[in-house]
Design a protein around this motif. Structure first.
Motif, short mmCIF file in Angstrom:
data_model
loop_
_atom_site.label_atom_id
_atom_site.label_comp_id
_atom_site.label_asym_id
_atom_site.label_seq_id
_atom_site.Cartn_x
_atom_site.Cartn_y
_atom_site.Cartn_z
N PHE A 23 0.85 -1.19 0.00
CA PHE A 23 0.00 0.00 0.00
C PHE A 23 0.89 1.24 0.00
N SER A 24 0.39 2.31 -0.59
CA SER A 24 1.17 3.55 -0.66
C SER A 24 0.42 4.73 -0.06
N ASP A 25 -0.51 4.44 0.84
CA ASP A 25 -1.21 5.53 1.53
C ASP A 25 -0.21 6.43 2.25
N PHE A 26 -0.51 7.71 2.30
CA PHE A 26 0.26 8.71 3.05
C PHE A 26 1.64 8.98 2.45
N GLU B 222 1.38 3.82 8.57
CA GLU B 222 0.21 2.97 8.63
C GLU B 222 -0.50 3.26 9.94
#
Length: 360
Positions: free
Chosen positions: A203-206, A252
């Motif tokens: 995931f590449s959130d933030f 995260e």
């Protein structure tokens, strides 16, 4: 015997490498860095005679060198390691071994051809608690490790936006590559079984939210690239039937930073955990090392007490490299082990990209 050593790269890890080398009786004779001021600062601090800004020049002019250490962005690990090995030198290299499995194999082959030691700074294996736990595993107390969980997760820990850390071409990846210490430690406890399948997601959130930067790291580069993952989750099945769960993140929604390996053997389980304060700063004096057994029909938890190590094994691991070069100790890690680790890393990225399990 004094192992004459050169330093390639003058970053923050150089101090730990040099302290370990000197502790083991090495002599540091040269340092090179693309930034001459950084090389000169390090040379003045440790009384190093020769300063360079070009690796090739150092290797060609310093005829007395026996070994080098590589402390550069990941992209240059393979190039510099192979040059040094081809020059007949032992090599100690920061983690990760290289950008990928293929490059790591090339480094291993060069080391075998040169008949020289190639070691990596998997320093968490050299922590006192990890060494203590390894003894219980090797003496049969734990039995066969059926399953293990390796986790290094952060809530806010991106090490510089647009820096080389977040540029896949320079780093090879995000926390999967950067925080692979716990994966390596778990594999060492399991005796590096051959991986068979992996299922993973990243995931590449933030990745562009600067409030998720860690309390350390390098300065942001406004024109830099942010194209690596910020979190990953993976499950590995080995040909032996053993299994390993991997989890890593820079950013995260976790309560706080976690860094540990747990495992379940057919005689005992265990935990090695590195502790952190709420602000993410290391607090290694309260690391946890425990065994979980069943005795007299009752669950028993054993606390293993070891000496705290504020360097997290970095100095001891570097010292081991020099001792191995002198033939006085066996290397704490090997290129063959690094290849298994990087095969899993490559497989993780392949599985995440494909959306399904990958055969390794």
């Amino acid at each position: 015997m004094s192992v004459k050593t050169g330093i390639i790269g003058a970053g923050g890890m150089a101090d730990f490498h040099i302290r370990g080398f000197l502790q083991a009786g090495a002599k540091i004779i040269a340092v090179t860095s693309r930034t001459k001021a950084s090389a000169q600062t390090l040379a003045e601090k440790y009384g190093i005679a020769s300063v360079y800004t070009d690796v090739d020049e150092m290797l060609s002019r310093e005829k007395d060198l026996d070994a080098v250490t590589i402390i550069t962005p990941n992209k240059y690990h393979k190039e510099y390691a192979i040059k040094a090995l081809n020059a007949g030198l032992h090599v100690f290299c920061e983690k990760p071994p290289a950008l990928n499995y293929k490059e790591t194999v090339q480094m291993k082959n060069a080391a075998e051809k040169a008949d020289k030691i190639l070691m990596f700074n998997f320093n968490n294996r050299a922590r006192s608690d990890s060494i203590a736990m390894s003894k219980y595993i090797k003496d049969g107390t734990v039995g066969r490790i059926n399953s293990a969980q390796a986790e290094w997760t952060r809530r806010t820990g991106i090490p510089g936006f647009g820096s080389w850390f977040t540029n896949k071409e320079l780093s090879g990846g995000g926390p999967v590559i950067d925080l692979l210490h716990m994966a390596d430690l778990a594999l060492s406890f399991m005796d590096f079984p051959e991986p068979e399948y992996i299922l993973a997601a990243t995931f590449s959130d933030f990745s562009s939210d600067k409030t998720f930067k860690g309390p350390w790291g390098i300065p942001d580069n406004e024109k830099g690239i942010n194209n690596v993952e910020t979190a990953s989750h993976a499950f590995v099945k080995f040909k032996s039937g053993q299994v390993l769960f991997l989890r890593s993140s820079w950013a995260e929604m976790n309560k706080n930073e976690k860094c540990h390996v747990t495992f379940q053997g057919d005689k005992a389980g265990g935990l090695v955990e590195r502790q952190f304060q709420e602000d993410g700063i290391d607090n290694t004096s309260i690391d946890i090392c425990e065994l979980y057994t069943h005795e007299n029909g009752l669950p028993v938890n054993r606390k293993i007490v070891t000496e705290p190590d504020s360097t997290m094994g970095r100095v001891r691991n570097a010292a081991n490299f020099i001792m191995a070069a002198k033939g006085e100790e066996k290397p704490f890690n090997t290129p063959e082990q690094a290849c298994i680790l990087m095969k899993i890393v490559d497989g993780l990225y392949s599985s995440a990209e494909s959306g399904g399990p990958v055969k390794l």
